[in-house]
Write a protein that holds these residues in place. Structure first.
Motif: not given
Length: 334
Positions: A24, A247, A260
């Protein structure tokens, strides 16, 4: 439901958590640079059209993968809309405001103001998932937000419209991240189903909006469509849009929505400083530069605390018990 989501996250192997986070971070970094090239360097007039291209690319790639049995996700039925709502609305809001703010802000200011997403995600996870956070993590978030506010106060290219877009983008990103985690946990759509139906449901209304506002005409009339370099960058942006969305879902699946967001903060360290030299729209001042450094340092401290605490919930990196602070939320929503 929140307890199940937290348990599912904890059961994933550390390698998958780390690799999905790095994937990511890399994807987010690359698409920021590519989008900045298309929208600023080439002066492409329509961030909305670029977003539509990224949605269409996601639909085509996942549909071809599905018919070739490379990936699996449920077929469309009327229940899909109810299962995935409100993700499509959050998705288009995040997409459009993100591209708009990328176009209107310098890369360093864009990445600094994105730090507010961390605070918003923390609040939403507490409110919707009933999570608690250690005192050290809360203090680090306050430091990050303070650094962002100092940077914003010294922005030599202050633009009300640009700041509105970036703060809206922060809110949409935080809400999208938390709801994505919720949908992955209990709706049975899977990672690919969430991606595919998000794009499929929202692409047609977005295309119509672009046509009615004249945005589509401006995009199609752009003079550099015959420029091979521009076409390459545009197509690369469309493909990277799909990669980024995948991602994000992958990182949210193996980690938490907050993790995240933290990974995005780590990525911002590289983007902010590279943006001083790439893009040509950063107006240098020592106050702004130092505030960037404070903000990024806070982001690294926050990231360290978050990943360390994930080793053993309720303990810090040294193994000692650390007090958790609940953030008030409506228990009926969790």
């Amino acid at each position: 439901m929140s307890a199940a989501v937290c348990k599912e996250t904890a059961e994933h192997p550390r390698l998958l958590k780390v690799s999905s986070a790095l994937f990511y971070a890399g994807s987010s970094f690359l698409i920021t640079v590519v989008n900045k090239t298309v929208l600023t360097s080439f002066r492409f007039p329509s961030f909305l059209f670029l977003g539509i291209g990224q949605m269409i690319t996601t639909i085509i790639v996942l549909y071809l993968a599905k018919i070739n049995n490379t990936v699996k996700f449920p077929d469309f039925d009327r229940g899909v809309i109810l299962k995935i709502f409100p993700l499509p609305l959050l998705y288009v809001g995040n997409h459009v405001t993100g591209l708009a703010s990328t176009k209107k802000l310098s890369l360093p200011m864009f990445t600094v103001l994105r730090k507010f997403t961390i605070l918003m995600t923390m609040i939403l996870e507490a409110y919707l998932l009933g999570k608690t956070f250690s005192r050290s993590i809360i203090c680090s978030v306050v430091t990050i937000v303070f650094g962002a506010m100092v940077a914003a106060s010294s922005d030599l290219a202050f633009d009300v419209e640009a700041y509105t877009f970036i703060l809206l983008n922060d809110a949409f990103t935080a809400a999208s991240g938390v709801y994505t985690k919720m949908k992955l946990g209990d709706q049975g759509l899977g990672k690919y189903g969430v991606l595919f139906y998000n794009s499929l449901i929202i692409v047609f209304p977005t295309l119509l909006a672009s046509a009615f506002t004249g945005d589509l005409h401006k995009a199609l009339s752009f003079e550099d469509w015959s420029n091979v370099t521009f076409i390459f960058c545009f197509l690369l942006s469309c493909f990277m849009g799909f990669v980024l969305m995948y991602s994000i879902v992958l990182c949210s699946y193996y980690n938490s929505a907050l993790t995240t967001t933290v990974v995005g903060a780590i990525k911002n360290v590289a983007v902010a400083y590279i943006g001083i030299f790439v893009g040509g729209d950063y107006l240098f001042s020592w106050t702004n530069f130092l505030s960037l450094s404070i903000c990024m340092s806070g982001g690294l401290v926050y990231s360290y605390l978050t990943f360390s605490s994930s080793q053993s919930p309720g303990k810090n990196a040294g193994g000692t018990q650390e007090q958790k602070i609940p953030i008030t939320h409506d228990s009926s929503r969790t």
